[in-house]
Design a protein around this motif. Structure first.
Motif, PDB file in Angstrom:
ATOM      1  N   THR A 241      20.871  -3.709   0.132  1.00 33.90           N
ATOM      2  CA  THR A 241      20.840  -2.461   0.894  1.00 33.90           C
ATOM      3  C   THR A 241      19.428  -1.933   1.116  1.00 33.90           C
ATOM      4  O   THR A 241      19.244  -0.928   1.806  1.00 33.90           O
ATOM      5  CB  THR A 241      21.666  -1.366   0.203  1.00 33.90           C
ATOM      6  N   TYR A 242      18.446  -2.602   0.543  1.00 30.12           N
ATOM      7  CA  TYR A 242      17.066  -2.134   0.630  1.00 30.12           C
ATOM      8  C   TYR A 242      16.251  -2.985   1.593  1.00 30.12           C
ATOM      9  O   TYR A 242      16.434  -4.206   1.683  1.00 30.12           O
ATOM     10  CB  TYR A 242      16.389  -2.196  -0.733  1.00 30.12           C
ATOM     11  N   GLY A 243      15.331  -2.306   2.291  1.00 27.59           N
ATOM     12  CA  GLY A 243      14.270  -3.038   2.948  1.00 27.59           C
ATOM     13  C   GLY A 243      13.256  -3.437   1.887  1.00 27.59           C
ATOM     14  O   GLY A 243      13.060  -2.714   0.908  1.00 27.59           O
ATOM     15  N   MET A 244      12.629  -4.587   2.076  1.00 32.57           N
ATOM     16  CA  MET A 244      11.654  -5.066   1.112  1.00 32.57           C
ATOM     17  C   MET A 244      10.314  -5.283   1.802  1.00 32.57           C
ATOM     18  O   MET A 244      10.249  -5.940   2.849  1.00 32.57           O
ATOM     19  CB  MET A 244      12.134  -6.380   0.476  1.00 32.57           C
ATOM     20  N   GLY A 245       9.284  -4.696   1.227  1.00 36.71           N
ATOM     21  CA  GLY A 245       7.959  -4.806   1.822  1.00 36.71           C
ATOM     22  C   GLY A 245       6.981  -5.512   0.908  1.00 36.71           C
ATOM     23  O   GLY A 245       7.127  -5.482  -0.310  1.00 36.71           O
ATOM     24  N   TRP A 246       6.008  -6.146   1.531  1.00 41.48           N
ATOM     25  CA  TRP A 246       4.871  -6.726   0.819  1.00 41.48           C
ATOM     26  C   TRP A 246       3.615  -5.931   1.182  1.00 41.48           C
ATOM     27  O   TRP A 246       3.387  -5.629   2.358  1.00 41.48           O
ATOM     28  CB  TRP A 246       4.671  -8.188   1.212  1.00 41.48           C
ATOM     29  N   PHE A 247       2.828  -5.650   0.161  1.00 42.66           N
ATOM     30  CA  PHE A 247       1.591  -4.906   0.326  1.00 42.66           C
ATOM     31  C   PHE A 247       0.481  -5.643  -0.403  1.00 42.66           C
ATOM     32  O   PHE A 247       0.748  -6.478  -1.274  1.00 42.66           O
ATOM     33  CB  PHE A 247       1.739  -3.493  -0.246  1.00 42.66           C
ATOM     34  N   ARG A 248      -0.757  -5.316  -0.068  1.00 42.70           N
ATOM     35  CA  ARG A 248      -1.869  -5.913  -0.785  1.00 42.70           C
ATOM     36  C   ARG A 248      -2.996  -4.908  -0.927  1.00 42.70           C
ATOM     37  O   ARG A 248      -3.122  -3.967  -0.130  1.00 42.70           O
ATOM     38  CB  ARG A 248      -2.367  -7.169  -0.070  1.00 42.70           C
ATOM     39  N   GLN A 249      -3.786  -5.112  -1.956  1.00 44.48           N
ATOM     40  CA  GLN A 249      -4.942  -4.259  -2.188  1.00 44.48           C
ATOM     41  C   GLN A 249      -6.105  -5.126  -2.638  1.00 44.48           C
ATOM     42  O   GLN A 249      -6.028  -5.789  -3.682  1.00 44.48           O
ATOM     43  CB  GLN A 249      -4.649  -3.172  -3.220  1.00 44.48           C
ATOM     44  N   ALA A 250      -7.147  -5.098  -1.839  1.00 40.78           N
ATOM     45  CA  ALA A 250      -8.365  -5.827  -2.158  1.00 40.78           C
ATOM     46  C   ALA A 250      -9.302  -4.903  -2.915  1.00 40.78           C
ATOM     47  O   ALA A 250      -9.210  -3.667  -2.796  1.00 40.78           O
ATOM     48  CB  ALA A 250      -9.021  -6.335  -0.880  1.00 40.78           C
ATOM     49  N   PRO A 251     -10.235  -5.455  -3.686  1.00 45.08           N
ATOM     50  CA  PRO A 251     -11.172  -4.612  -4.436  1.00 45.08           C
ATOM     51  C   PRO A 251     -11.930  -3.653  -3.514  1.00 45.08           C
ATOM     52  O   PRO A 251     -12.463  -4.068  -2.479  1.00 45.08           O
ATOM     53  CB  PRO A 251     -12.121  -5.637  -5.068  1.00 45.08           C
ATOM     54  N   GLY A 252     -11.946  -2.395  -3.897  1.00 46.52           N
ATOM     55  CA  GLY A 252     -12.668  -1.407  -3.124  1.00 46.52           C
ATOM     56  C   GLY A 252     -11.990  -0.945  -1.861  1.00 46.52           C
ATOM     57  O   GLY A 252     -12.566  -0.161  -1.094  1.00 46.52           O
ATOM     58  N   LYS A 253     -10.765  -1.424  -1.625  1.00 40.72           N
ATOM     59  CA  LYS A 253     -10.039  -1.043  -0.409  1.00 40.72           C
ATOM     60  C   LYS A 253      -8.716  -0.383  -0.760  1.00 40.72           C
ATOM     61  O   LYS A 253      -8.207  -0.537  -1.868  1.00 40.72           O
ATOM     62  CB  LYS A 253      -9.796  -2.269   0.471  1.00 40.72           C
ATOM     63  N   GLU A 254      -8.168   0.311   0.209  1.00 37.99           N
ATOM     64  CA  GLU A 254      -6.870   0.931   0.013  1.00 37.99           C
ATOM     65  C   GLU A 254      -5.755  -0.113   0.150  1.00 37.99           C
ATOM     66  O   GLU A 254      -5.915  -1.137   0.824  1.00 37.99           O
ATOM     67  CB  GLU A 254      -6.664   2.059   1.024  1.00 37.99           C
ATOM     68  N   ARG A 255      -4.645   0.193  -0.448  1.00 40.29           N
ATOM     69  CA  ARG A 255      -3.486  -0.675  -0.313  1.00 40.29           C
ATOM     70  C   ARG A 255      -3.018  -0.665   1.141  1.00 40.29           C
ATOM     71  O   ARG A 255      -3.016   0.383   1.792  1.00 40.29           O
ATOM     72  CB  ARG A 255      -2.369  -0.184  -1.217  1.00 40.29           C
ATOM     73  N   GLU A 256      -2.621  -1.827   1.631  1.00 38.54           N
ATOM     74  CA  GLU A 256      -2.183  -1.923   3.016  1.00 38.54           C
ATOM     75  C   GLU A 256      -0.873  -2.698   3.114  1.00 38.54           C
ATOM     76  O   GLU A 256      -0.594  -3.595   2.314  1.00 38.54           O
ATOM     77  CB  GLU A 256      -3.249  -2.600   3.893  1.00 38.54           C
ATOM     78  N   PHE A 257      -0.103  -2.337   4.114  1.00 33.72           N
ATOM     79  CA  PHE A 257       1.152  -3.032   4.419  1.00 33.72           C
ATOM     80  C   PHE A 257       0.829  -4.412   4.974  1.00 33.72           C
ATOM     81  O   PHE A 257      -0.058  -4.565   5.816  1.00 33.72           O
ATOM     82  CB  PHE A 257       1.941  -2.208   5.437  1.00 33.72           C
ATOM     83  N   VAL A 258       1.585  -5.394   4.517  1.00 31.10           N
ATOM     84  CA  VAL A 258       1.402  -6.760   4.991  1.00 31.10           C
ATOM     85  C   VAL A 258       2.604  -7.206   5.836  1.00 31.10           C
ATOM     86  O   VAL A 258       2.446  -7.646   6.966  1.00 31.10           O
ATOM     87  CB  VAL A 258       1.217  -7.740   3.809  1.00 31.10           C
ATOM     88  N   ALA A 259       3.787  -7.093   5.261  1.00 31.39           N
ATOM     89  CA  ALA A 259       4.994  -7.555   5.953  1.00 31.39           C
ATOM     90  C   ALA A 259       6.203  -6.904   5.314  1.00 31.39           C
ATOM     91  O   ALA A 259       6.163  -6.522   4.137  1.00 31.39           O
ATOM     92  CB  ALA A 259       5.121  -9.075   5.869  1.00 31.39           C
ATOM     93  N   GLY A 260       7.268  -6.797   6.092  1.00 29.99           N
ATOM     94  CA  GLY A 260       8.487  -6.220   5.553  1.00 29.99           C
ATOM     95  C   GLY A 260       9.709  -6.804   6.225  1.00 29.99           C
ATOM     96  O   GLY A 260       9.631  -7.276   7.371  1.00 29.99           O
ATOM     97  N   ILE A 261      10.817  -6.759   5.503  1.00 28.60           N
ATOM     98  CA  ILE A 261      12.075  -7.247   6.050  1.00 28.60           C
ATOM     99  C   ILE A 261      13.141  -6.216   5.749  1.00 28.60           C
ATOM    100  O   ILE A 261      13.331  -5.798   4.613  1.00 28.60           O
ATOM    101  CB  ILE A 261      12.432  -8.646   5.498  1.00 28.60           C
ATOM    102  N   ARG A 262      13.828  -5.791   6.797  1.00 28.09           N
ATOM    103  CA  ARG A 262      14.863  -4.777   6.663  1.00 28.09           C
ATOM    104  C   ARG A 262      16.113  -5.365   6.000  1.00 28.09           C
ATOM    105  O   ARG A 262      16.288  -6.575   5.938  1.00 28.09           O
ATOM    106  CB  ARG A 262      15.219  -4.218   8.034  1.00 28.09           C
ATOM    107  N   TRP A 263      17.019  -4.482   5.601  1.00 26.31           N
ATOM    108  CA  TRP A 263      18.288  -4.932   5.012  1.00 26.31           C
ATOM    109  C   TRP A 263      19.048  -5.768   6.043  1.00 26.31           C
ATOM    110  O   TRP A 263      19.795  -6.684   5.677  1.00 26.31           O
ATOM    111  CB  TRP A 263      19.127  -3.732   4.588  1.00 26.31           C
TER     112      TRP A 263
END
Length: 119
Positions: A30-52
């Motif tokens: 029932t959940y969408g699932m997302g992937w995020f990443r955070q590089a050193p010195g940078k903010e976390r960013e959205f990479v990819a997601g898949i809806r339910w």
């Protein structure tokens, strides 16, 4: 609720990795699932997601190179990463999103896995 990402490592530029995120304690399908990443010195960013429903979304920086998928029978979401670049180096984590919410709003966050792209 637990979300555990794994599969990271060291890979050369142009190489591939597949990340997995195993979920427990929630109705995964029932959940969408997302992937995020955070590089050193940078903010976390959205990479990819898949809806339910199976619909997918990608950051422009990874379109055509990364593929997100899910296996509801295994409560697992995957991120296939091809043609990796040094700028893909980051800690990658997964998140669970309530139906109808956008990718910037996650209900649950998981632990990350390090991906390093270097020769």
């Amino acid at each position: 609720v637990q979300l555990q990402a794994y599969g990271g490592g060291l890979v050369q530029p142009g190489g591939s990795l597949r990340l997995s995120c195993a979920a427990s304690g929630l109705r995964f399908e029932t959940y969408g699932m997302g992937w995020f990443r955070q590089a050193p010195g940078k903010e976390r960013e959205f990479v990819a997601g898949i809806r339910w429903s199976g619909g997918t979304h990608y950051a422009d920086s990874v379109k055509g190179r990364f593929t997100v998928s899910r296996d509801n029978a295994k409560n697992t979401v995957y991120l296939q990463m091809n043609s990796l670049k040094p700028e893909d180096t980051a800690v990658y984590c997964c998140a669970a999103h309530l139906r109808g919410s956008n990718w910037s709003s996650a209900k649950y966050w998981g632990q990350g896995t390090q991906v390093t792209v270097s020769s």
